[in-house]
Design a protein around this motif. Structure first.
Motif, mmCIF file in Angstrom:
data_model
loop_
_atom_site.group_PDB
_atom_site.id
_atom_site.type_symbol
_atom_site.label_atom_id
_atom_site.label_comp_id
_atom_site.label_asym_id
_atom_site.label_seq_id
_atom_site.Cartn_x
_atom_site.Cartn_y
_atom_site.Cartn_z
ATOM 1 N N SER A 25 11.477 0.840 5.399
ATOM 2 C CA SER A 25 11.099 -0.391 6.068
ATOM 3 C C SER A 25 12.375 -1.170 6.350
ATOM 4 O O SER A 25 13.357 -1.057 5.611
ATOM 5 C CB SER A 25 10.136 -1.223 5.216
ATOM 6 O OG SER A 25 10.709 -1.536 3.973
ATOM 7 N N GLY A 26 12.364 -1.900 7.448
ATOM 8 C CA GLY A 26 13.561 -2.637 7.830
ATOM 9 C C GLY A 26 14.640 -1.760 8.417
ATOM 10 O O GLY A 26 15.788 -2.196 8.575
ATOM 11 N N ASN A 76 8.474 6.220 10.355
ATOM 12 C CA ASN A 76 9.702 5.856 9.646
ATOM 13 C C ASN A 76 9.768 6.570 8.294
ATOM 14 O O ASN A 76 10.039 5.961 7.249
ATOM 15 C CB ASN A 76 9.800 4.346 9.448
ATOM 16 C CG ASN A 76 10.938 3.733 10.236
ATOM 17 O OD1 ASN A 76 11.483 4.334 11.160
ATOM 18 N ND2 ASN A 76 11.315 2.528 9.865
ATOM 19 N N THR A 77 9.517 7.858 8.345
ATOM 20 C CA THR A 77 9.440 8.675 7.146
ATOM 21 C C THR A 77 10.303 9.919 7.310
ATOM 22 O O THR A 77 10.327 10.520 8.380
ATOM 23 C CB THR A 77 7.980 9.078 6.872
ATOM 24 O OG1 THR A 77 7.192 7.893 6.680
ATOM 25 C CG2 THR A 77 7.880 9.939 5.634
#
Length: 123
Positions: A25-26, A76-77
């Motif tokens: 995240s981010g 986002n993995t």
């Protein structure tokens, strides 16, 4: 604020397989180089591989042919698929974001480490 969370570790027998997951995240995985590392007790953190924003990968020679890195930019993995595990693979596994110039296989350019996930391979 960048935050990385690793998961998927566990206890596996020699010859087994595991898939580790790193959720970010981010940080946008499609704009950054992300890396996998591990650290065994009493040893330095070791580069395993990285995946570039383009999706290209670089794997350490020690795990080439057994480990594979992939990612899902939408989620986002990032993943680390590990096969044919041996007791020598026992360590805490971390993902990191490359945040400065430097060799892709070096530890120093990476940061924002997660808490890590323990992988234990029994003989």
């Amino acid at each position: 604020q960048v935050r990385l969370v690793e998961s998927g570790g566990g206890l596996v027998q020699t010859g087994g397989s595991l898939r580790l997951t790193c959720v970010g995240s981010g940080v946008m995985f499609n704009e950054n180089t992300m890396g996998w590392f591990r650290q065994a007790p009493g040893k330095d953190r070791e580069f395993l591989g990285a995946i570039m924003s383009s999706g290209g990968t670089s794997l350490a020679r020690s795990v080439r042919g057994r480990f594979t890195i992939s990612k899902d930019d939408v989620k986002n993995t990032m993943y680390l698929d590990m096969n044919n595990l041996t007791p020598e693979d026992t360590a805490v596994y971390y993902c990191g974001k490359k945040r400065s110039a430097g060799r892709i296989e070096a530890v120093e350019p990476y940061g924002y480490w997660g808490q890590g996930t323990q992988v234990t391979v029994s003989s």
